[in-house]
Scaffold this active site. Structure first.
Site, PDB file in Angstrom:
ATOM      1  N   THR A  41     -11.788 -11.545  -6.152  1.00 54.86           N
ATOM      2  CA  THR A  41     -13.129 -11.671  -5.702  1.00 54.86           C
ATOM      3  C   THR A  41     -13.365 -12.917  -5.125  1.00 54.86           C
ATOM      4  O   THR A  41     -12.868 -13.959  -5.646  1.00 54.86           O
ATOM      5  CB  THR A  41     -14.281 -11.283  -6.744  1.00 54.86           C
ATOM      6  OG1 THR A  41     -15.426 -11.233  -6.254  1.00 54.86           O
ATOM      7  CG2 THR A  41     -14.227 -12.103  -7.801  1.00 54.86           C
ATOM      8  N   HIS A  42     -14.602 -12.899  -4.232  1.00 56.97           N
ATOM      9  CA  HIS A  42     -14.991 -14.302  -3.721  1.00 56.97           C
ATOM     10  C   HIS A  42     -16.321 -14.603  -4.146  1.00 56.97           C
ATOM     11  O   HIS A  42     -16.832 -15.377  -3.739  1.00 56.97           O
ATOM     12  CB  HIS A  42     -14.932 -14.367  -2.171  1.00 56.97           C
ATOM     13  CG  HIS A  42     -13.648 -13.885  -1.497  1.00 56.97           C
ATOM     14  ND1 HIS A  42     -13.539 -12.466  -1.342  1.00 56.97           N
ATOM     15  CD2 HIS A  42     -12.422 -14.404  -1.116  1.00 56.97           C
ATOM     16  CE1 HIS A  42     -12.447 -12.056  -0.855  1.00 56.97           C
ATOM     17  NE2 HIS A  42     -11.641 -13.288  -0.686  1.00 56.97           N
ATOM     18  N   ALA A  72     -13.023  -1.605  -1.158  1.00 55.87           N
ATOM     19  CA  ALA A  72     -13.188  -2.114   0.202  1.00 55.87           C
ATOM     20  C   ALA A  72     -13.503  -0.648   0.994  1.00 55.87           C
ATOM     21  O   ALA A  72     -13.410  -0.858   2.458  1.00 55.87           O
ATOM     22  CB  ALA A  72     -12.193  -2.786   0.665  1.00 55.87           C
ATOM     23  N   GLN A  83     -10.821  -0.669  -8.418  1.00 55.83           N
ATOM     24  CA  GLN A  83     -12.232  -0.920  -7.890  1.00 55.83           C
ATOM     25  C   GLN A  83     -13.288  -0.736  -8.530  1.00 55.83           C
ATOM     26  O   GLN A  83     -13.438   0.286  -9.189  1.00 55.83           O
ATOM     27  CB  GLN A  83     -12.073  -0.275  -6.589  1.00 55.83           C
ATOM     28  CG  GLN A  83     -10.821  -0.347  -5.997  1.00 55.83           C
ATOM     29  CD  GLN A  83     -10.311   1.005  -4.932  1.00 55.83           C
ATOM     30  OE1 GLN A  83     -10.555   2.132  -5.545  1.00 55.83           O
ATOM     31  NE2 GLN A  83      -9.876   0.790  -3.674  1.00 55.83           N
ATOM     32  N   ARG A 141      -5.199  -5.993 -11.325  1.00 61.76           N
ATOM     33  CA  ARG A 141      -6.081  -6.726 -10.118  1.00 61.76           C
ATOM     34  C   ARG A 141      -7.410  -6.112 -10.051  1.00 61.76           C
ATOM     35  O   ARG A 141      -7.403  -4.950  -9.743  1.00 61.76           O
ATOM     36  CB  ARG A 141      -5.411  -6.821  -8.756  1.00 61.76           C
ATOM     37  CG  ARG A 141      -6.517  -7.696  -7.912  1.00 61.76           C
ATOM     38  CD  ARG A 141      -6.234  -7.350  -6.407  1.00 61.76           C
ATOM     39  NE  ARG A 141      -5.135  -7.804  -6.083  1.00 61.76           N
ATOM     40  CZ  ARG A 141      -4.183  -7.353  -5.050  1.00 61.76           C
ATOM     41  NH1 ARG A 141      -4.632  -5.904  -4.793  1.00 61.76           N
ATOM     42  NH2 ARG A 141      -3.111  -7.806  -4.821  1.00 61.76           N
ATOM     43  N   LYS A 183       0.707  -1.060  -0.032  1.00 63.35           N
ATOM     44  CA  LYS A 183       0.054   0.143   0.077  1.00 63.35           C
ATOM     45  C   LYS A 183       0.814   1.315   0.076  1.00 63.35           C
ATOM     46  O   LYS A 183       1.745   1.328   0.860  1.00 63.35           O
ATOM     47  CB  LYS A 183      -0.942   0.109   1.175  1.00 63.35           C
ATOM     48  CG  LYS A 183      -1.994  -1.014   1.150  1.00 63.35           C
ATOM     49  CD  LYS A 183      -2.940  -1.044   2.400  1.00 63.35           C
ATOM     50  CE  LYS A 183      -3.913  -1.994   2.122  1.00 63.35           C
ATOM     51  NZ  LYS A 183      -3.745  -3.207   1.874  1.00 63.35           N
ATOM     52  N   LYS A 189     -13.723  -5.328  -6.076  1.00 61.10           N
ATOM     53  CA  LYS A 189     -14.914  -4.406  -5.881  1.00 61.10           C
ATOM     54  C   LYS A 189     -14.727  -2.981  -5.130  1.00 61.10           C
ATOM     55  O   LYS A 189     -15.269  -2.010  -5.866  1.00 61.10           O
ATOM     56  CB  LYS A 189     -16.028  -5.286  -5.406  1.00 61.10           C
ATOM     57  CG  LYS A 189     -16.693  -6.318  -6.087  1.00 61.10           C
ATOM     58  CD  LYS A 189     -17.870  -6.717  -5.445  1.00 61.10           C
ATOM     59  CE  LYS A 189     -18.148  -8.211  -5.972  1.00 61.10           C
ATOM     60  NZ  LYS A 189     -19.533  -8.801  -5.433  1.00 61.10           N
ATOM     61  N   ARG A 205     -11.859  -4.038   7.810  1.00 61.01           N
ATOM     62  CA  ARG A 205     -12.657  -3.871   6.209  1.00 61.01           C
ATOM     63  C   ARG A 205     -13.146  -5.267   5.852  1.00 61.01           C
ATOM     64  O   ARG A 205     -14.216  -5.338   5.473  1.00 61.01           O
ATOM     65  CB  ARG A 205     -11.605  -3.445   5.591  1.00 61.01           C
ATOM     66  CG  ARG A 205     -11.158  -1.915   5.464  1.00 61.01           C
ATOM     67  CD  ARG A 205     -10.469  -1.518   4.122  1.00 61.01           C
ATOM     68  NE  ARG A 205      -9.195  -2.240   3.951  1.00 61.01           N
ATOM     69  CZ  ARG A 205      -8.205  -1.836   4.526  1.00 61.01           C
ATOM     70  NH1 ARG A 205      -8.190  -0.642   5.276  1.00 61.01           N
ATOM     71  NH2 ARG A 205      -6.960  -2.343   4.593  1.00 61.01           N
ATOM     72  N   ASP A 237      -1.609  -1.982  -4.070  1.00 60.59           N
ATOM     73  CA  ASP A 237      -2.990  -2.123  -3.816  1.00 60.59           C
ATOM     74  C   ASP A 237      -3.775  -0.685  -4.271  1.00 60.59           C
ATOM     75  O   ASP A 237      -3.089   0.360  -4.086  1.00 60.59           O
ATOM     76  CB  ASP A 237      -3.257  -2.185  -2.129  1.00 60.59           C
ATOM     77  CG  ASP A 237      -2.834  -3.801  -1.850  1.00 60.59           C
ATOM     78  OD1 ASP A 237      -2.778  -4.754  -2.664  1.00 60.59           O
ATOM     79  OD2 ASP A 237      -2.706  -4.093  -0.510  1.00 60.59           O
ATOM     80  N   MET A 238      -5.132  -0.714  -4.224  1.00 50.47           N
ATOM     81  CA  MET A 238      -5.591   0.778  -4.472  1.00 50.47           C
ATOM     82  C   MET A 238      -6.256   0.874  -3.094  1.00 50.47           C
ATOM     83  O   MET A 238      -7.005   0.339  -2.570  1.00 50.47           O
ATOM     84  CB  MET A 238      -6.503   0.713  -5.628  1.00 50.47           C
ATOM     85  CG  MET A 238      -7.146   2.208  -5.960  1.00 50.47           C
ATOM     86  SD  MET A 238      -5.531   3.133  -6.591  1.00 50.47           S
ATOM     87  CE  MET A 238      -5.461   2.796  -8.316  1.00 50.47           C
TER      88      MET A 238
END
Ligand code: FDA
Length: 319
Positions: A239-240, A187, A161, A182, A97, A185, A301, A131-132
């Site tokens: 994603t899950h 967070a 995202q 990547r 990050k 959605k 989160r 990471d965003m």
């Protein structure tokens, strides 16, 4: 919804962090999502994942550092982490990050830190995923990646995202540059002026952008991840959500996109069954493995994403 908003507020509140991190049962609950306090524990967790046929991306927990010294130390820890991955033969790269490297304090400080990380990664033959974070950091994140690319350091990938309106255009532009992406959605808590408030719209955006990524990668030759796990393909879907995963699989099959070039990514401790199933079907699967003692915002989160986790959290109090 209300509960998500409250939990995301608490994830940023210092008073709440000071309170919750004092509770032993909170640490116990967080350990479901965190691979351990130390780098060695994380490397062991990755070895176990590799044994299951899964790849990893290693994250040293920490964000929003408050001074240059801390930011520099975070970068040093990443250099060590990459050395350990290489030495251990773990099939893993790293995720970082930028707020952990000082992005919010001073752009040039963060640039220096990330430069050191990418040089080391390059020596290890590794790509580092950025990471965003919340929407206020998106422009600076893209700007920083561009600056490093201008110096010849191209071994960083981005996360986008699908809840943000701007993401479709950002991904289009990034794909044109061949950047590895990547898609997730999102967070964080974002205002309705810039992000879809309705879940159905976030999902539709996800499917649309995933198709765009598959098309772009197809045009570029649909590469698989490197066998040592250090370089991911262009397309990584974080994603899950079984529906998003199925939609991407269906579209890929329809256009003849090879399974090996369609990477799925999930978080440590979430949907291990699905991770195994996708790997058995022949897709690359990469698990995001966080470790370290700064687990509070990451854990909050995870609670915000799924109210059922809140009951899991509270049940730890009674154990
Ligand atoms: P959704 O929230 O709709 O959940 C679908 C299903 O997945 C649920 O019904 C449940 O079964 C399961 N599930 C989801 N979350 C769960 C949880 N916390 N606990 C248990 N089960 C859960 N975000 C960001 O803003 N920037 C980033 O860089 C990243 N990076 C990232 C990397 C990877 C590998 C993943 C998987 C995710 C991220 N994220 C992220 C987080 C992401 O934005 C999102 O918040 C979560 O993945 C939850 O959304 P889902 O896509 O899983 O769908």
């Amino acid at each position: 919804d209300m509960l998500r908003a409250i939990l995301l507020y608490l994830s940023k509140a210092t008073w709440a962090r000071n309170l919750v991190t004092r509770w032993r049962f909170a640490r116990r609950a967080a350990s479901r999502f965190v691979a351990g306090d130390t780098l060695e524990e994380a490397i062991q967790a990755i070895a176990a994942l590799n044994q299951r046929g899964l790849l990893a991306t290693l994250d040293h927990l920490g964000e929003d550092v408050t001074n240059a010294e801390e930011a520099k130390r975070s970068a040093d820890e990443y250099l060590e982490l990459m050395d350990r991955i290489s030495a251990s033969g773990a099939k893993s790269n790293a995720s970082v990050k930028l707020s952990q490297l000082g992005l919010v304090l001073d752009f040039d400080l963060c640039l220096d830190n990330m430069r050191r990380i990418l040089r080391k990664a390059s020596a290890c033959g590794m790509m580092v995923r950025i990471d965003m974070e919340d929407s206020s950091t998106v422009d600076r994140t893209l700007q920083l990646r561009r600056a490093l690319k201008g110096e010849g350091l191209e071994n960083s990938g981005l996360a986008f995202q699908s809840y943000l309106f701007r993401t479709e255009e950002d991904v289009r532009a990034s794909l044109a540059e061949g950047i590895r992406i990547r898609l997730c959605k999102g967070a964080y808590k974002e205002p309705a002026e810039i992000a879809y408030p309705r879940k159905a719209d976030v999902d539709a955006s996800y499917d649309r952008v995933a198709r765009m990524m598959i098309d772009a990668s197809q045009a570029l030759g649909a590469q698989a991840p490197s066998p040592d796990g250090k370089i991911p393909p262009i397309v990584a879907l974080g994603t899950h959500d079984g529906k998003r995963i199925q939609a991407a699989k269906d579209y890929a099959a329809k256009v003849g996109f090879p399974k090996q070039a369609l990477e799925f990514q999930m978080l440590y401790g979430i949907r291990a069954d699905l991770q195994n199933r996708l790997a058995a079907e022949g897709y690359p699967v990469r698990v995001y493995v966080p470790f370290g003692t700064s687990w509070y915002p990451y854990f909050m989160r995870r609670l915000a994403e799924r109210p059922a986790n809140l009951w899991f959290f509270l049940s730890n109090f009674f154990r």
